[in-house]
Design a protein around this motif. Structure first.
Motif, PDB file in Angstrom:
ATOM      1  N   CYS A  16       0.735  -1.121   0.038  1.00 57.46           N
ATOM      2  CA  CYS A  16      -0.010  -0.153   0.006  1.00 57.46           C
ATOM      3  C   CYS A  16       0.944   1.369  -0.033  1.00 57.46           C
ATOM      4  N   ALA A  17       1.941   1.356   0.768  1.00 59.46           N
ATOM      5  CA  ALA A  17       2.753   2.522   1.026  1.00 59.46           C
ATOM      6  C   ALA A  17       3.652   2.625  -0.287  1.00 59.46           C
ATOM      7  N   GLN A  18       3.829   1.441  -1.086  1.00 53.87           N
ATOM      8  CA  GLN A  18       4.620   1.501  -2.109  1.00 53.87           C
ATOM      9  C   GLN A  18       3.860   2.143  -3.554  1.00 53.87           C
ATOM     10  N   VAL A  19       2.734   1.699  -3.427  1.00 51.60           N
ATOM     11  CA  VAL A  19       1.849   1.959  -4.623  1.00 51.60           C
ATOM     12  C   VAL A  19       1.069   3.429  -4.535  1.00 51.60           C
ATOM     13  N   CYS A  20       1.275   4.091  -3.561  1.00 49.35           N
ATOM     14  CA  CYS A  20       0.652   5.319  -3.428  1.00 49.35           C
ATOM     15  C   CYS A  20       1.215   6.475  -3.949  1.00 49.35           C
ATOM     16  N   PRO A  21       0.295   7.190  -5.106  1.00 49.25           N
ATOM     17  CA  PRO A  21       0.885   8.132  -5.802  1.00 49.25           C
ATOM     18  C   PRO A  21       1.416   9.341  -4.879  1.00 49.25           C
ATOM     19  N   LYS A  22       0.741   9.603  -4.079  1.00 44.33           N
ATOM     20  CA  LYS A  22       1.102  10.859  -3.074  1.00 44.33           C
ATOM     21  C   LYS A  22       1.890  10.555  -1.805  1.00 44.33           C
ATOM     22  N   GLN A  23       2.481   9.200  -1.784  1.00 46.21           N
ATOM     23  CA  GLN A  23       3.280   8.900  -0.563  1.00 46.21           C
ATOM     24  C   GLN A  23       2.702   9.278   0.701  1.00 46.21           C
ATOM     25  N   CYS A  24       1.444   9.029   0.788  1.00 47.64           N
ATOM     26  CA  CYS A  24       0.730   9.662   1.956  1.00 47.64           C
ATOM     27  C   CYS A  24       0.704   8.334   3.280  1.00 47.64           C
ATOM     28  N   ILE A  25       1.154   7.361   2.714  1.00 44.06           N
ATOM     29  CA  ILE A  25       1.069   6.322   3.762  1.00 44.06           C
ATOM     30  C   ILE A  25       2.346   5.744   3.998  1.00 44.06           C
ATOM     31  N   LYS A  26       2.527   5.850   5.513  1.00 44.86           N
ATOM     32  CA  LYS A  26       3.967   5.441   6.293  1.00 44.86           C
ATOM     33  C   LYS A  26       3.804   4.275   6.933  1.00 44.86           C
ATOM     34  N   MET A  27       4.600   3.475   7.039  1.00 45.97           N
ATOM     35  CA  MET A  27       4.597   2.178   7.835  1.00 45.97           C
ATOM     36  C   MET A  27       5.102   2.700   9.192  1.00 45.97           C
ATOM     37  N   GLU A  28       4.279   2.442  10.335  1.00 46.47           N
ATOM     38  CA  GLU A  28       4.571   2.727  11.764  1.00 46.47           C
ATOM     39  C   GLU A  28       4.774   1.710  12.645  1.00 46.47           C
ATOM     40  N   MET A  29       5.672   1.458  13.276  1.00 43.00           N
ATOM     41  CA  MET A  29       5.972   0.453  14.118  1.00 43.00           C
ATOM     42  C   MET A  29       4.986   0.352  15.314  1.00 43.00           C
ATOM     43  N   ASP A  30       4.355  -0.854  15.726  1.00 40.64           N
ATOM     44  CA  ASP A  30       3.639  -0.692  16.980  1.00 40.64           C
ATOM     45  C   ASP A  30       4.620  -1.077  18.086  1.00 40.64           C
ATOM     46  N   TYR A  31       3.833  -1.264  19.319  1.00 39.19           N
ATOM     47  CA  TYR A  31       4.724  -2.018  20.379  1.00 39.19           C
ATOM     48  C   TYR A  31       5.507  -3.084  20.463  1.00 39.19           C
ATOM     49  N   GLU A  32       5.073  -3.998  19.479  1.00 39.31           N
ATOM     50  CA  GLU A  32       5.593  -5.195  19.468  1.00 39.31           C
ATOM     51  C   GLU A  32       6.699  -5.236  18.286  1.00 39.31           C
ATOM     52  N   GLY A  33       6.672  -4.335  17.482  1.00 45.48           N
ATOM     53  CA  GLY A  33       7.764  -3.948  16.768  1.00 45.48           C
ATOM     54  C   GLY A  33       7.248  -4.319  15.089  1.00 45.48           C
ATOM     55  N   PHE A  34       6.196  -4.555  14.998  1.00 41.62           N
ATOM     56  CA  PHE A  34       5.493  -4.610  13.724  1.00 41.62           C
ATOM     57  C   PHE A  34       5.132  -3.498  12.800  1.00 41.62           C
ATOM     58  N   LEU A  35       5.179  -3.398  11.769  1.00 39.73           N
ATOM     59  CA  LEU A  35       5.202  -2.209  11.035  1.00 39.73           C
ATOM     60  C   LEU A  35       3.536  -2.330  10.280  1.00 39.73           C
ATOM     61  N   TYR A  36       2.787  -1.282  10.412  1.00 38.33           N
ATOM     62  CA  TYR A  36       1.254  -1.169   9.938  1.00 38.33           C
ATOM     63  C   TYR A  36       1.445   0.441   9.096  1.00 38.33           C
ATOM     64  N   PRO A  37       0.332   0.376   8.230  1.00 36.76           N
ATOM     65  CA  PRO A  37       0.202   1.555   7.665  1.00 36.76           C
ATOM     66  C   PRO A  37      -0.757   2.444   8.184  1.00 36.76           C
ATOM     67  N   ILE A  38      -0.277   3.771   8.118  1.00 37.21           N
ATOM     68  CA  ILE A  38      -0.903   4.949   8.752  1.00 37.21           C
ATOM     69  C   ILE A  38      -1.019   5.859   7.343  1.00 37.21           C
ATOM     70  N   VAL A  39      -2.141   6.231   7.218  1.00 37.03           N
ATOM     71  CA  VAL A  39      -2.746   7.133   6.262  1.00 37.03           C
ATOM     72  C   VAL A  39      -2.634   8.821   6.608  1.00 37.03           C
ATOM     73  N   ASN A  40      -1.978   9.531   5.886  1.00 40.17           N
ATOM     74  CA  ASN A  40      -2.049  10.979   6.265  1.00 40.17           C
ATOM     75  C   ASN A  40      -3.359  11.583   5.298  1.00 40.17           C
ATOM     76  N   LYS A  41      -4.431  11.593   6.141  1.00 44.43           N
ATOM     77  CA  LYS A  41      -5.646  11.779   5.349  1.00 44.43           C
ATOM     78  C   LYS A  41      -5.630  13.339   4.757  1.00 44.43           C
ATOM     79  N   ASP A  42      -4.798  14.164   4.938  1.00 44.20           N
ATOM     80  CA  ASP A  42      -4.801  15.496   4.597  1.00 44.20           C
ATOM     81  C   ASP A  42      -4.158  15.429   3.217  1.00 44.20           C
TER      82      ASP A  42
END
Length: 150
Positions: A16-42
């Motif tokens: 999802c982060a790699q295909v985003c044309p606006k690069q508004c999806i960042k992968m953020e680490m949770d407390y267990e060390g796994f990365l999940y997508p967070i979307v900048n809705k702006d």
């Protein structure tokens, strides 16, 4: 726009982060060390590409397929099998691909136990790195840096 409310519905592939044309999806680490997508809705333009590329959200229906077969394998060479996390299968497949002239891409541990991505056509690189690992991380910068390798 991708919204992973249930973390078990995300495999951490970064598609999802790699295909985003606006690069508004960042992968953020949770407390267990796994990365999940967070979307900048702006910034998001709601193009839907992130949802289309997501293997968890856009599952292919199994009704069109025969019952899947399961394969298991391991190297007959015990020394290879014992120094590998895949039972030696990844090394055997990589050796085959080298003989075919292909590039091999993998994640390896460095001497200071960090994970590093490599792309190589040299069989000796594999021999030095029989500790190929599964990598859950951001490959975007690596792929862009090495897109001319082929």
């Amino acid at each position: 726009m991708i919204d992973i409310a249930d973390k078990s519905k995300c495999c951490g592939c970064h598609a999802c982060a790699q295909v985003c044309p606006k690069q508004c999806i960042k992968m953020e680490m949770d407390y267990e060390g796994f990365l999940y997508p967070i979307v900048n809705k702006d910034i998001c333009i709601n193009c839907g590409l992130c949802e289309k590329v997501c293997p968890q959200l856009d599952k292919v229906s199994s009704e069109n397929f025969e019952t899947p077969l399961v394969y298991a394998a391991y190297a007959k060479d015990e020394s290879l099998r014992m120094c590998s996390t895949s039972g030696g299968v990844a090394t055997m497949l990589a050796n085959y691909m080298y003989r075919e002239g292909a590039y091999i891409c993998g994640a390896v541990y460095t001497d200071d136990f960090k994970v590093e991505l490599i792309v190589t056509r040299k069989e000796e690189d594999l021999k030095e790195n029989t500790n190929f690992k599964i990598y859950s991380g951001n490959c975007r910068e690596y792929i862009q840096r090495n897109k001319d390798a082929a």
